[in-house]
Design an enzyme around this catalytic site. Structure first.
Site, short mmCIF file in Angstrom:
data_model
loop_
_atom_site.label_atom_id
_atom_site.label_comp_id
_atom_site.label_asym_id
_atom_site.label_seq_id
_atom_site.Cartn_x
_atom_site.Cartn_y
_atom_site.Cartn_z
N SER A 380 0.84 -1.20 0.00
CA SER A 380 0.00 0.00 0.00
C SER A 380 0.88 1.26 0.00
CB SER A 380 -0.96 -0.04 1.20
OG SER A 380 -1.84 1.03 1.20
N ASP A 432 -8.82 -5.48 -5.94
CA ASP A 432 -8.30 -4.56 -4.94
C ASP A 432 -8.42 -3.12 -5.46
OD1 ASP A 432 -7.04 -3.28 -2.91
OD2 ASP A 432 -5.10 -4.27 -3.16
#
Length: 538
Positions: A380, A432
Site C-alpha cells: 500500500s 483490490d
C-alpha cells in the site's frame, strides 16, 4: 425546519438523561433500566453523528458561490439584452478568487476537525493546506447531493456491464474476456509456473510478501494469529527478555515500552534465516516506519516499508498531487505521488545518514553479506514509497529489486513506469481498489458519474430501488434498457464518456472549471492474481 426538529430532539434527549440519572437508583427493576440506558446511549450517538455530518457537509462557501453565479447570470443577460460582449478574458476575477479561497478554507477546517489529534506543527498545517486545495479543486462546483451520487453509481455500474458485454461481442481491441475488471487480450501474458524462471519469480513474490506484512508490527500479527498471537509475543517482549537475560543486537527506534512491534516483527520473520539489524517506528506526515534485515536464505539486504496504519499515514496518502522525482540529473516528466515522494526521500536520507545499507553489507562478512543484493518491499503506502525509493537509489545500486504489493494507482507518470519495469514487480490481487485509485482515476470517475446522472430518465428513488428489490431482480432503469437495445447506443455512450473525461468544463455550465491532473499509474511490471472459475468447455 430541520434545525427546529433537531433542537427539539436534543432537548428531549437532555430531559431523558436528567430523568434517568435522578430515578436510576430508585428503580427496582433491572431490565427496564438497561433498555432505557441503551436507548439513551444510542440516541446520543445518533445525535453526535448527525452533528458531525452536518459540520463536515455544510459548505460555508455556498453564499459566495451563489453571489458569483448571480453576477455571472446578470452579465450574460446584459450581453444578450444590449448586444455587447465582454473582453473574453479567462483570468479569474476577484469574485472567483474569493469563492476558491472560501472552498479551500472550508476544507482546511474539515481537515483540522477530522484530524484534530494530529497537533499543530508546521508540517501538519502545510499538509492540511495542500490537501484542502486538492479536495476543493476536486469537489468544487459539483451541484450533487448524496442521493444523486448513489443513483449515478448504480447507473454507472450497469452501463459498465453493458459496455463490457458489447466489447466482448464485437471483439473490439482484441478483448475476449474480463478477469477482475482487467481485459484479457492476445497480448496478455500469463505466468507459466511450469517454467523455472516464472516459478522462481512467483516464489520470490511469496517470500518477500512476509517482509511487507511484518512491517505492520503487532496489530497485523494478532490479526493473522488470532488464537495464539498473545502467547507467542509475550516471550519476546522487552520485559520478558530482561527477566530471562536475553539481548538483541538490533537497533530499535520509537517502539513502545515493551517493544511489541519489534517482538511481532521477529516472530514473523523467525521461520527464515533472517536477522533484523534496524527498525524504526517513527511516524509523521511524509515519514514512514521501516526496517532493515539481512536475508541469509536469499542473500539479500531487505528494506521493508510499512503501509497505512495511522492518521498521519492517511494524510501522506491524501497528499496525492504529482511532483517531479528528485533525481540527478532532473527529469521533469518523471512525476510521483507527492506524499510518497516525501516519504521516500525521508527513508533515503535515513539510510545514508546512518549508513544502514553499509552496516547491513558488513554485518556478517563470514557469511558473505558484503556481496548481498538489495531488495525494497512494501504494501500500500509502503509499496508506493518503496517503488519511488528504488528509482532514487538505483543510480547507486544497479542490481536492486523492488516488490510492490498493492501499490497506489496514482503513483508514477508513464515515463517513470516504463523505466521501473526493469526492476520493480507490482502485485495486485483480484479487484483490490488501491491499485486502481489515483487523482486522475477519481477525476475520470467524476466525469463518468456526471455523464450517468445526465442520462438518467427515471426518478432517483426508482433507480436506487431497482438495484435493491429482490436482490437486484427489480426492473432495469429506463436509460439502461434503451442502451441495451443496440450496440450503437453503447458505442455512442463510450464516445461521449471518453469526451467528458478530457473536458475541463462542466457539461451543463461552461463557467464551471473541472480540475484535470496529470495521469499517474502503478509502478513496474504488474502480476495480477485473480480467482478464475473455468467453464465446462475449458
Amino acid at each position: 425546519m430541520i434545525t427546529v426538529l433537531m433542537l427539539a430532539d436534543f432537548s428531549a434527549l437532555i430531559t431523558g438523561i436528567v430523568w434517568f440519572i435522578q430515578n436510576y437508583q430508585s428503580c427496582p427493576i433491572e431490565e427496564p433500566k438497561k433498555i432505557v440506558m441503551c436507548a439513551i446511549v444510542s440516541n446520543l450517538c445518533v445525535e453526535l453523528l448527525v452533528v458531525m455530518t452536518m459540520y463536515c457537509s455544510f459548505d460555508p462557501a455556498g453564499r459566495s458561490w451563489v453571489k458569483m453565479k448571480k453576477y455571472q447570470r446578470s452579465m450574460r443577460e446584459s450581453e444578450s439584452r444590449f448586444n455587447y460582449r465582454r473582453s473574453g478574458s479567462t483570468n479569474r476575477n476577484w469574485r472567483q478568487r474569493k469563492v476558491m479561497r472560501a472552498y479551500q478554507d472550508s476544507w482546511n477546517q474539515r481537515c483540522k476537525f477530522l484530524f484534530c489529534c494530529m497537533g499543530s506543527s508546521d508540517r501538519t498545517r502545510n499538509s492540511f493546506t495542500d490537501i484542502a486545495r486538492l479536495l476543493s479543486d476536486f469537489f468544487r462546483d459539483l451541484d450533487v447531493v448524496p442521493s444523486d451520487v448513489v443513483a449515478g453509481l448504480v447507473l454507472l455500474r450497469k452501463f459498465q456491464k453493458l459496455e463490457r458485454e458489447a466489447i466482448i461481442r464485437q471483439k473490439r481491441h482484441g478483448i475476449f474476456e474480463y478477469l477482475s475488471g482487467v481485459p484479457v487480450t492476445e497480448r496478455t501474458q500469463f505466468l507459466a509456473l511450469n517454467d523455472s524462471h516464472d516459478y522462481d519469480l512467483f516464489q520470490s513474490v511469496i517470500h518477500y510478501m512476509y517482509y511487507a506484512i511484518s512491517a505492520y508490527g503487532w496489530p497485523m500479527y494478532l490479526i493473522t494469529h488470532s488464537k495464539t498471537g498473545v502467547c507467542d509475543l509475550c516471550p519476546n517482549l522487552k520485559c520478558c527478555l530482561l527477566c530471562f537475560g536475553r539481548s538483541d543486537r538490533a537497533q530499535v527506534i520509537e517502539d513502545n515500552c515493551c517493544l511489541c512491534n519489534y517482538a511481532a516483527l521477529k516472530q514473523m520473520v523467525a521461520e527464515g534465516d533472517v536477522e533484523v539489524i534496524y527498525a524504526t517506528y517513527h511516524v509523521d506526515i511524509g515519514e514512514t516506519p521501516f526496517f532493515v534485515a539481512v536475508d541469509y536464505t536469499r542473500e539479500k539486504i531487505v528494506v521493508s516499508i510499512r503501509g497505512t496504519l495511522s492518521m498521519k499515514d492517511v494524510l501522506t496518502d491524501l497528499n496525492a498531487e504529482g511532483e517531479p522525482l528528485p533525481l540527478n540529473p532532473p527529469r521533469e516528466d518523471w512525476l510521483g505521488h507527492k506524499g510518497m515522494v516525501q516519504a521516500a526521500v525521508y527513508i533515503k536520507n535515513k539510510l545514508e545518514e546512518e549508513n544502514l545499507i553499509l552496516k547491513a553489507l558488513n554485518h556478517n562478512p563470514t557469511r558473505g553479506t558484503q556481496n548481498y543484493g538489495l531488495v525494497f518491499v512494501g504494501h500500500s503506502l509502503g509499496a508506493g514509497t518503496a517503488s519511488i525509493l528504488a528509482i532514487l537509489m538505483r543510480q547507486e545500486f544497479l542490481d536492486l529489486q523492488c516488490f510492490s504489493y498493492s501499490p497506489p494507482g496514482g503513483l508514477l507518470s508513464m515515463p517513470a513506469v516504463e523505466h521501473s519495469k526493469e526492476f520493480i514487480t507490482s502485485v495486485v490481487v483480484g479487484k483490490d481498489a488501491v491499485p486502481r485509485i489515483g487523482l486522475h482515476q477519481m477525476e475520470s470517475l467524476r466525469a463518468d458519474l456526471i455523464n450517468a446522472i445526465q442520462r438518467s430518465i427515471d426518478p432517483k428513488w426508482k433507480t436506487i430501488a431497482c438495484n435493491m428489490i429482490c436482490c437486484c431482480c427489480g426492473p432495469e432503469p429506463t436509460s439502461v434498457t434503451k442502451m441495451s437495445e443496440q450496440d450503437s447506443n453503447v458505442n455512442a455512450y463510450q464516445e461521449q464518456k471518453d469526451a467528458s473525461r478530457h473536458s475541463t468544463v462542466h457539461p451543463n455550465d461552461n463557467s464551471i472549471a473541472l480540475s484535470l491532473h496529470h495521469p499517474l499509474f502503478p509502478p513496474g511490471r504488474i502480476i495480477h492474481i485473480v480467482r478464475h472459475h473455468p467453464t465446462n468447455d475449458e
